[in-house]
Design a protein around this motif. Sequence first.
Motif, PDB file in Angstrom:
ATOM      1  N   PRO A 180     -52.582 -19.710  14.555  1.00 25.61           N
ATOM      2  CA  PRO A 180     -53.418 -18.525  14.806  1.00 25.61           C
ATOM      3  C   PRO A 180     -52.651 -17.374  15.446  1.00 25.61           C
ATOM      4  N   MET A 181     -51.645 -17.679  16.259  1.00 25.39           N
ATOM      5  CA  MET A 181     -50.820 -16.613  16.825  1.00 25.39           C
ATOM      6  C   MET A 181     -50.063 -15.893  15.713  1.00 25.39           C
ATOM      7  N   ALA A 182     -49.498 -16.669  14.790  1.00 24.65           N
ATOM      8  CA  ALA A 182     -48.784 -16.067  13.663  1.00 24.65           C
ATOM      9  C   ALA A 182     -49.729 -15.229  12.809  1.00 24.65           C
ATOM     10  N   SER A 183     -50.960 -15.694  12.631  1.00 28.94           N
ATOM     11  CA  SER A 183     -51.943 -14.935  11.852  1.00 28.94           C
ATOM     12  C   SER A 183     -52.274 -13.610  12.526  1.00 28.94           C
ATOM     13  N   ALA A 184     -52.384 -13.633  13.852  1.00 30.76           N
ATOM     14  CA  ALA A 184     -52.673 -12.400  14.589  1.00 30.76           C
ATOM     15  C   ALA A 184     -51.530 -11.400  14.449  1.00 30.76           C
ATOM     16  N   VAL A 185     -50.299 -11.903  14.528  1.00 31.41           N
ATOM     17  CA  VAL A 185     -49.128 -11.033  14.370  1.00 31.41           C
ATOM     18  C   VAL A 185     -49.072 -10.485  12.951  1.00 31.41           C
TER      19      VAL A 185
ATOM     20  N   LEU B  25     -53.303  -1.451  18.285  1.00 24.19           N
ATOM     21  CA  LEU B  25     -53.125  -1.356  19.735  1.00 24.19           C
ATOM     22  C   LEU B  25     -54.048  -2.319  20.469  1.00 24.19           C
ATOM     23  N   GLU B  26     -55.245  -2.480  19.953  1.00 22.08           N
ATOM     24  CA  GLU B  26     -56.234  -3.324  20.617  1.00 22.08           C
ATOM     25  C   GLU B  26     -55.950  -4.810  20.432  1.00 22.08           C
ATOM     26  N   SER B  27     -55.069  -5.154  19.494  1.00 20.25           N
ATOM     27  CA  SER B  27     -54.797  -6.562  19.185  1.00 20.25           C
ATOM     28  C   SER B  27     -53.636  -7.142  19.985  1.00 20.25           C
ATOM     29  N   ASP B  28     -52.876  -6.298  20.651  1.00 18.97           N
ATOM     30  CA  ASP B  28     -51.647  -6.755  21.296  1.00 18.97           C
ATOM     31  C   ASP B  28     -51.917  -7.795  22.380  1.00 18.97           C
ATOM     32  N   ASP B  29     -52.983  -7.616  23.141  1.00 22.45           N
ATOM     33  CA  ASP B  29     -53.292  -8.554  24.223  1.00 22.45           C
ATOM     34  C   ASP B  29     -53.610  -9.947  23.690  1.00 22.45           C
ATOM     35  N   VAL B  30     -54.191 -10.022  22.506  1.00 18.02           N
ATOM     36  CA  VAL B  30     -54.530 -11.322  21.915  1.00 18.02           C
ATOM     37  C   VAL B  30     -53.262 -12.142  21.689  1.00 18.02           C
ATOM     38  N   VAL B  31     -52.231 -11.491  21.174  1.00 21.30           N
ATOM     39  CA  VAL B  31     -50.958 -12.174  20.929  1.00 21.30           C
ATOM     40  C   VAL B  31     -50.349 -12.655  22.241  1.00 21.30           C
ATOM     41  N   ASP B  32     -50.417 -11.832  23.268  1.00 22.53           N
ATOM     42  CA  ASP B  32     -49.881 -12.226  24.577  1.00 22.53           C
ATOM     43  C   ASP B  32     -50.611 -13.460  25.122  1.00 22.53           C
ATOM     44  N   GLN B  33     -51.909 -13.521  24.907  1.00 23.06           N
ATOM     45  CA  GLN B  33     -52.678 -14.672  25.387  1.00 23.06           C
ATOM     46  C   GLN B  33     -52.274 -15.950  24.660  1.00 23.06           C
TER      47      GLN B  33
ATOM     48  N   ARG C 123     -49.335 -16.529  23.383  1.00 19.44           N
ATOM     49  CA  ARG C 123     -48.004 -16.868  23.896  1.00 19.44           C
ATOM     50  C   ARG C 123     -48.101 -17.629  25.207  1.00 19.44           C
ATOM     51  N   ASP C 124     -48.940 -17.153  26.120  1.00 25.88           N
ATOM     52  CA  ASP C 124     -49.066 -17.788  27.434  1.00 25.88           C
ATOM     53  C   ASP C 124     -49.633 -19.201  27.324  1.00 25.88           C
ATOM     54  N   ARG C 125     -50.649 -19.369  26.486  1.00 24.87           N
ATOM     55  CA  ARG C 125     -51.263 -20.697  26.355  1.00 24.87           C
ATOM     56  C   ARG C 125     -50.300 -21.694  25.712  1.00 24.87           C
ATOM     57  N   ILE C 126     -49.582 -21.244  24.699  1.00 23.32           N
ATOM     58  CA  ILE C 126     -48.615 -22.131  24.044  1.00 23.32           C
ATOM     59  C   ILE C 126     -47.508 -22.517  25.017  1.00 23.32           C
ATOM     60  N   PHE C 127     -47.044 -21.565  25.801  1.00 21.37           N
ATOM     61  CA  PHE C 127     -45.986 -21.849  26.775  1.00 21.37           C
ATOM     62  C   PHE C 127     -46.445 -22.900  27.788  1.00 21.37           C
ATOM     63  N   GLU C 128     -47.656 -22.745  28.298  1.00 16.45           N
ATOM     64  CA  GLU C 128     -48.162 -23.691  29.296  1.00 16.45           C
ATOM     65  C   GLU C 128     -48.253 -25.105  28.736  1.00 16.45           C
ATOM     66  N   LYS C 129     -48.732 -25.222  27.503  1.00 17.71           N
ATOM     67  CA  LYS C 129     -48.865 -26.554  26.902  1.00 17.71           C
ATOM     68  C   LYS C 129     -47.500 -27.164  26.595  1.00 17.71           C
TER      69      LYS C 129
ATOM     70  N   GLU D 267     -44.200 -12.462  19.737  1.00 18.42           N
ATOM     71  CA  GLU D 267     -44.670 -11.427  20.662  1.00 18.42           C
ATOM     72  C   GLU D 267     -43.914 -10.121  20.451  1.00 18.42           C
ATOM     73  N   ARG D 268     -42.611 -10.219  20.232  1.00 19.69           N
ATOM     74  CA  ARG D 268     -41.807  -9.009  20.042  1.00 19.69           C
ATOM     75  C   ARG D 268     -42.175  -8.304  18.735  1.00 19.69           C
ATOM     76  N   ILE D 269     -42.465  -9.069  17.696  1.00 21.25           N
ATOM     77  CA  ILE D 269     -42.917  -8.447  16.451  1.00 21.25           C
ATOM     78  C   ILE D 269     -44.205  -7.671  16.701  1.00 21.25           C
ATOM     79  N   ALA D 270     -45.122  -8.277  17.457  1.00 19.69           N
ATOM     80  CA  ALA D 270     -46.376  -7.592  17.782  1.00 19.69           C
ATOM     81  C   ALA D 270     -46.109  -6.313  18.570  1.00 19.69           C
ATOM     82  N   ASP D 271     -45.151  -6.362  19.487  1.00 22.22           N
ATOM     83  CA  ASP D 271     -44.807  -5.167  20.265  1.00 22.22           C
ATOM     84  C   ASP D 271     -44.297  -4.048  19.355  1.00 22.22           C
ATOM     85  N   HIS D 272     -43.462  -4.403  18.394  1.00 18.84           N
ATOM     86  CA  HIS D 272     -42.933  -3.383  17.484  1.00 18.84           C
ATOM     87  C   HIS D 272     -44.021  -2.853  16.552  1.00 18.84           C
TER      88      HIS D 272
END
Length: 267
Positions: free
Chosen positions: A129-134, A157-165, A167-173, A199-204
């Motif tokens: 789902p993260m890849a789909s969002a990106v 612009l409004e979707s960027d926070d979703v990708v960050d979330q 990233r954080d959840r995957i990192f924690e797990k 995440e960087r792709i989403a930023d760009h």
Amino acid sequence: MGATAGLTEVVLYDTLVNYLVSMARTVEGAMNRALDAIVSLENPRTSVLPGEVFLLEPRINEMEIVIDEHAIRLLRRGSFSDDEMRLIVAALKITNDLERIGDIAVNLAERVVSLREMQGAQIPEELAPMASAVRAMVSKSLGALIFRNVEMATQVLESDDVVDQYRDRIFEKLLQHMTQEPKLVSPGMQFILATRHLERIADHATNIAEDIIFWVRGLDVRHGRGLEVRPSQSEQTDSAPAPDSAITENSHVLHSGVTPACNTERA
């Protein structure tokens, strides 16, 4: 003679936009191959995708050079309308972000190659789902570029926070799993790097959306000056750019068609 010169100017600027769209499509193709490879790691049919990504990188780099040279050629002509100047500035910045997405697609493909050589690499359940969002963010950025659509750019612009979330959840797990089972450290680190690449792709993609808003509306929405841009009437009907009279610089006063909203930072 004057009409011919005017037609030549239009062709030159249309050519710049066409170059941008062509590069964006190529970059999107490289990114999609990398995303398909990472989310379908165990599928043998995707084993060729990293190699295809590597082959696309030189083409993307060459496209960046061609666009830069064309933009410089336009700058040397000397006389510009506000819209033309914004297009040139935005084009130079967009090509840089597109080239970086191409580079990150290569990095992602390298993660795939490494993971395929590791035993016990399990794909995090939220990676797809993260890849789909990106993927959606980049696709909308391309759509905003093609149609000069500010509303689509704002959605990016409004979707960027979703990708960050994600990233954080995957990192924690992954961190939890690596702590419990040391043998998962190597593949876990590769997946952590992969989420960072996403995440960087989403930023760009966000940067590109900001530049499109600047080009079409003359609004600078970088560095926390995020704006929710309501589409003009022309964008709602045929996605055409707003007339010059509807374009307002926002150095001190916000455009009447925008309200403060999302908070974005340029990568």
